[in-house]
Design a protein around this motif. Structure first.
Motif, PDB file in Angstrom:
ATOM      1  N   LYS A   1      52.560  29.312  24.575  1.00  0.00           N
ATOM      2  CA  LYS A   1      53.877  29.802  24.172  1.00  0.00           C
ATOM      3  C   LYS A   1      54.545  30.437  25.381  1.00  0.00           C
ATOM      4  O   LYS A   1      53.982  31.356  25.993  1.00  0.00           O
ATOM      5  CB  LYS A   1      53.758  30.814  23.025  1.00  0.00           C
ATOM      6  CG  LYS A   1      55.096  31.271  22.473  1.00  0.00           C
ATOM      7  CD  LYS A   1      55.856  30.139  21.776  1.00  0.00           C
ATOM      8  CE  LYS A   1      57.147  30.630  21.147  1.00  0.00           C
ATOM      9  NZ  LYS A   1      57.914  29.525  20.515  1.00  0.00           N
ATOM     10  N   ASP A   2      55.728  29.937  25.721  1.00  0.00           N
ATOM     11  CA  ASP A   2      56.490  30.459  26.870  1.00  0.00           C
ATOM     12  C   ASP A   2      55.631  30.477  28.136  1.00  0.00           C
ATOM     13  O   ASP A   2      55.679  31.424  28.932  1.00  0.00           O
ATOM     14  CB  ASP A   2      57.013  31.860  26.567  1.00  0.00           C
ATOM     15  CG  ASP A   2      57.966  31.882  25.374  1.00  0.00           C
ATOM     16  OD1 ASP A   2      58.690  30.881  25.176  1.00  0.00           O
ATOM     17  OD2 ASP A   2      57.971  32.883  24.630  1.00  0.00           O
ATOM     18  N   GLY A   3      54.823  29.439  28.298  1.00  0.00           N
ATOM     19  CA  GLY A   3      54.000  29.300  29.496  1.00  0.00           C
ATOM     20  C   GLY A   3      52.690  30.055  29.470  1.00  0.00           C
ATOM     21  O   GLY A   3      51.878  29.917  30.376  1.00  0.00           O
ATOM     22  N   ARG A   4      52.461  30.878  28.453  1.00  0.00           N
ATOM     23  CA  ARG A   4      51.223  31.663  28.348  1.00  0.00           C
ATOM     24  C   ARG A   4      50.195  30.899  27.521  1.00  0.00           C
ATOM     25  O   ARG A   4      50.509  30.379  26.450  1.00  0.00           O
ATOM     26  CB  ARG A   4      51.492  33.029  27.715  1.00  0.00           C
ATOM     27  CG  ARG A   4      52.362  33.953  28.572  1.00  0.00           C
ATOM     28  CD  ARG A   4      52.586  35.301  27.904  1.00  0.00           C
ATOM     29  NE  ARG A   4      53.328  35.182  26.648  1.00  0.00           N
ATOM     30  CZ  ARG A   4      52.816  35.370  25.443  1.00  0.00           C
ATOM     31  NH1 ARG A   4      51.541  35.683  25.303  1.00  0.00           N
ATOM     32  NH2 ARG A   4      53.582  35.256  24.372  1.00  0.00           N
ATOM     33  N   VAL A   5      48.946  30.869  28.019  1.00  0.00           N
ATOM     34  CA  VAL A   5      47.856  30.193  27.324  1.00  0.00           C
ATOM     35  C   VAL A   5      47.096  31.221  26.495  1.00  0.00           C
ATOM     36  O   VAL A   5      46.657  32.261  27.017  1.00  0.00           O
ATOM     37  CB  VAL A   5      46.908  29.499  28.315  1.00  0.00           C
ATOM     38  CG1 VAL A   5      45.782  28.780  27.569  1.00  0.00           C
ATOM     39  CG2 VAL A   5      47.680  28.518  29.191  1.00  0.00           C
ATOM     40  N   ILE A   6      46.928  30.923  25.221  1.00  0.00           N
ATOM     41  CA  ILE A   6      46.276  31.852  24.294  1.00  0.00           C
ATOM     42  C   ILE A   6      45.129  31.126  23.604  1.00  0.00           C
ATOM     43  O   ILE A   6      45.317  30.069  23.004  1.00  0.00           O
ATOM     44  CB  ILE A   6      47.278  32.374  23.244  1.00  0.00           C
ATOM     45  CG1 ILE A   6      48.409  33.142  23.936  1.00  0.00           C
ATOM     46  CG2 ILE A   6      46.570  33.262  22.215  1.00  0.00           C
ATOM     47  CD1 ILE A   6      49.651  33.302  23.103  1.00  0.00           C
ATOM     48  N   ALA A   7      43.933  31.697  23.693  1.00  0.00           N
ATOM     49  CA  ALA A   7      42.762  31.174  23.006  1.00  0.00           C
ATOM     50  C   ALA A   7      42.639  31.843  21.650  1.00  0.00           C
ATOM     51  O   ALA A   7      42.611  33.074  21.560  1.00  0.00           O
ATOM     52  CB  ALA A   7      41.505  31.439  23.829  1.00  0.00           C
ATOM     53  N   VAL A   8      42.574  31.030  20.604  1.00  0.00           N
ATOM     54  CA  VAL A   8      42.412  31.589  19.262  1.00  0.00           C
ATOM     55  C   VAL A   8      41.046  32.265  19.167  1.00  0.00           C
ATOM     56  O   VAL A   8      40.015  31.696  19.524  1.00  0.00           O
ATOM     57  CB  VAL A   8      42.531  30.486  18.199  1.00  0.00           C
ATOM     58  CG1 VAL A   8      42.167  31.033  16.819  1.00  0.00           C
ATOM     59  CG2 VAL A   8      43.939  29.904  18.192  1.00  0.00           C
ATOM     60  N   GLU A   9      41.079  33.490  18.684  1.00  0.00           N
ATOM     61  CA  GLU A   9      39.841  34.265  18.531  1.00  0.00           C
ATOM     62  C   GLU A   9      39.625  34.562  17.052  1.00  0.00           C
ATOM     63  O   GLU A   9      40.534  35.025  16.362  1.00  0.00           O
ATOM     64  CB  GLU A   9      39.971  35.568  19.313  1.00  0.00           C
ATOM     65  CG  GLU A   9      38.746  36.461  19.291  1.00  0.00           C
ATOM     66  CD  GLU A   9      38.979  37.712  20.126  1.00  0.00           C
ATOM     67  OE1 GLU A   9      38.971  38.820  19.540  1.00  0.00           O
ATOM     68  OE2 GLU A   9      39.195  37.581  21.347  1.00  0.00           O
ATOM     69  N   HIS A  10      38.419  34.256  16.563  1.00  0.00           N
ATOM     70  CA  HIS A  10      38.097  34.546  15.168  1.00  0.00           C
ATOM     71  C   HIS A  10      36.587  34.710  15.052  1.00  0.00           C
ATOM     72  O   HIS A  10      35.827  33.924  15.631  1.00  0.00           O
ATOM     73  CB  HIS A  10      38.576  33.427  14.245  1.00  0.00           C
ATOM     74  CG  HIS A  10      38.621  33.826  12.802  1.00  0.00           C
ATOM     75  ND1 HIS A  10      37.481  33.954  12.030  1.00  0.00           N
ATOM     76  CD2 HIS A  10      39.674  34.136  11.989  1.00  0.00           C
ATOM     77  CE1 HIS A  10      37.826  34.323  10.805  1.00  0.00           C
ATOM     78  NE2 HIS A  10      39.144  34.457  10.758  1.00  0.00           N
ATOM     79  N   PRO A  11      36.112  35.707  14.312  1.00  0.00           N
ATOM     80  CA  PRO A  11      34.664  35.948  14.249  1.00  0.00           C
ATOM     81  C   PRO A  11      33.875  34.855  13.531  1.00  0.00           C
ATOM     82  O   PRO A  11      32.657  34.807  13.657  1.00  0.00           O
ATOM     83  CB  PRO A  11      34.560  37.287  13.497  1.00  0.00           C
ATOM     84  CG  PRO A  11      35.852  37.421  12.748  1.00  0.00           C
ATOM     85  CD  PRO A  11      36.878  36.766  13.610  1.00  0.00           C
ATOM     86  N   ASP A  12      34.553  33.971  12.787  1.00  0.00           N
ATOM     87  CA  ASP A  12      33.851  32.885  12.109  1.00  0.00           C
ATOM     88  C   ASP A  12      33.779  31.618  12.964  1.00  0.00           C
ATOM     89  O   ASP A  12      33.190  30.622  12.538  1.00  0.00           O
ATOM     90  CB  ASP A  12      34.535  32.537  10.783  1.00  0.00           C
ATOM     91  CG  ASP A  12      34.438  33.665   9.763  1.00  0.00           C
ATOM     92  OD1 ASP A  12      33.552  34.534   9.912  1.00  0.00           O
ATOM     93  OD2 ASP A  12      35.251  33.679   8.815  1.00  0.00           O
TER      94      ASP A  12
END
Length: 286
Positions: A192-203
Motif C-alpha cells: 500500500k502506497d509503496g510500503r510492504v506489509i506482511a500479514v501477521e496472525h497467531p494462527d
C-alpha cells in the motif's frame, strides 16, 4: 522415472518401500513434514534455508512426541539430492507414527522417517493468482499448533477444493473477527502506497519464505483486516513451493500492476540461486 529416497536410515529405491495399511499416521494424520527447495546455482546446487526448515520440523515432532534428529535429516536431505542427481528440486522430509497399533496413546508407537526429492514447479504457476475469501476458518492455534502437522492440512484441502469449484486458484482464510490469517499453503503480503506489509496472525504458519521476504523488503509485520487487504495496491503470497506469487484478483476485484512484488520476485530468485553473495549463509551446497 525411478527415484531414490532416504527411508529409516538408508537410501532405497522408492518402489521398495511402503507403509503398513494399519499405520497410525495413515489413519489419524499423526506425522510431521516439511517442504524445502534446492536450486541450481553458478557453482552447482544448494538447499535454501535447510536448517531453518528442520528447526521448524523439530518443533512439530516435539508437539507430537516424535523422535527427531536435525543432523540426521540434514545429512539425509543432501544424500537424497545426490542420489537423484537433482539440482532444482522439491524436498519432502516426513516422520510419522507407523507401527504399534491404532490407539491414541502415541508414546508406545514406533516411527517411520523418510526424505524424498523430486522435480518441481511453483504449485500456483507463473500467472497471477485468482484468490477468493474462503467460507472455511483456519485451524486455531488453540486446537492445533500452526506447524506442518500432516492431519492439519485437511483444513487446507477442504478450503482449496471449495475455492477451485468456484473457478479460483487459491483460498484466503480469515478469522471470526475478519482478520486475515493466511492461504491454504502460503503467507499473505500486501503493498500500500509503496510500503510492504506482511500479514501477521497467531494462527498462521511461521513461514520461512515469509521471513525471507520480510528481511529482503524491510517489510512491516502486523495484523491486517480483510477490508484493508481488499483496498491494497498489490497482494502477493509467499511459500516454499509457491515462492512469490502475485495475486491478480481478490474475489471480484482485479488488481492492477504489481511492480513491487515483481521486483521482490526477481530479488528472491537471485538469492535462492546463489547470485547474491550477501545471502550465501542461507544456502547449503551439495
Amino acid at each position: 522415472m525411478s527415484l531414490s529416497i532416504w527411508y529409516n536410515g538408508e537410501i532405497r529405491d522408492i518402489a521398495s518401500t511402503g507403509i503398513h495399511p494399519l499405520a497410525q499416521g495413515l489413519h489419524y494424520g499423526t506425522g510431521v513434514f516439511e517442504g524445502i527447495r534446492a536450486y541450481a546455482n553458478p557453482d552447482g546446487a544448494a538447499v535454501f534455508r535447510l536448517r531453518d526448515h528442520l528447526d521448524r520440523m523439530q518443533l512439530g515432532c516435539e508437539a507430537l512426541g516424535i523422535r527427531f534428529s536435525i543432523a540426521e535429516f540434514e545429512a539425509a536431505t543432501l544424500a537424497v539430492l545426490r542420489a537423484n542427481k537433482h539440482r532444482d528440486a522439491y524436498i519432502r522430509p516426513l516422520s510419522i507414527y507407523a507401527r504399534g497399533g491404532l490407539g491414541l496413546d502415541v508414546e508406545v508407537l514406533g516411527e517411520d522417517a523418510l526424505v524424498a526429492s523430486m522435480p518441481w514447479k511453483p504449485h500456483l504457476g507463473s500467472e497471477r493468482v485468482r484468490l477468493t475469501h474462503s467460507p472455511f476458518r483456519r485451524n486455531t492455534r488453540l486446537a492445533i499448533p500452526p506447524l506442518k502437522l500432516c492431519g492439519a492440512y485437511v483444513n487446507s484441502i477442504l478450503a482449496k477444493r471449495e475455492a477451485t469449484s468456484r473457478g479460483f486458484g487459491e483460498a484466503l482464510f480469515t478469522d471470526v473477527d475478519g482478520q486475515v490469517v493466511e492461504c491454504t499453503g502460503e503467507n499473505v503480503f500486501m503493498v500500500k502506497d509503496g510500503r510492504v506489509i506482511a500479514v501477521e496472525h497467531p494462527d498462521a504458519l511461521p513461514g520461512i519464505t515469509r521471513a525471507t521476504v520480510i528481511e529482503l523488503a524491510g517489510a512491516e509485520s502486523r495484523p491486517v483486516s480483510l477490508q484493508e487487504l481488499q483496498d491494497a495496491d498489490e497482494i502477493f503470497l509467499t511459500g516454499t513451493s509457491a515462492e512469490i506469487a502475485q495475486v491478480g484478483w481478490l474475489d471480484a476485484r482485479e488488481l492492477g500492476a504489481n511492480p513491487v512484488s515483481l521486483e521482490l520476485r526477481r530479488l528472491y530468485q537471485r538469492v535462492v540461486t546463489g547470485q547474491d553473495a550477501t545471502r550465501s549463509g542461507w544456502l547449503t551446497p551439495y
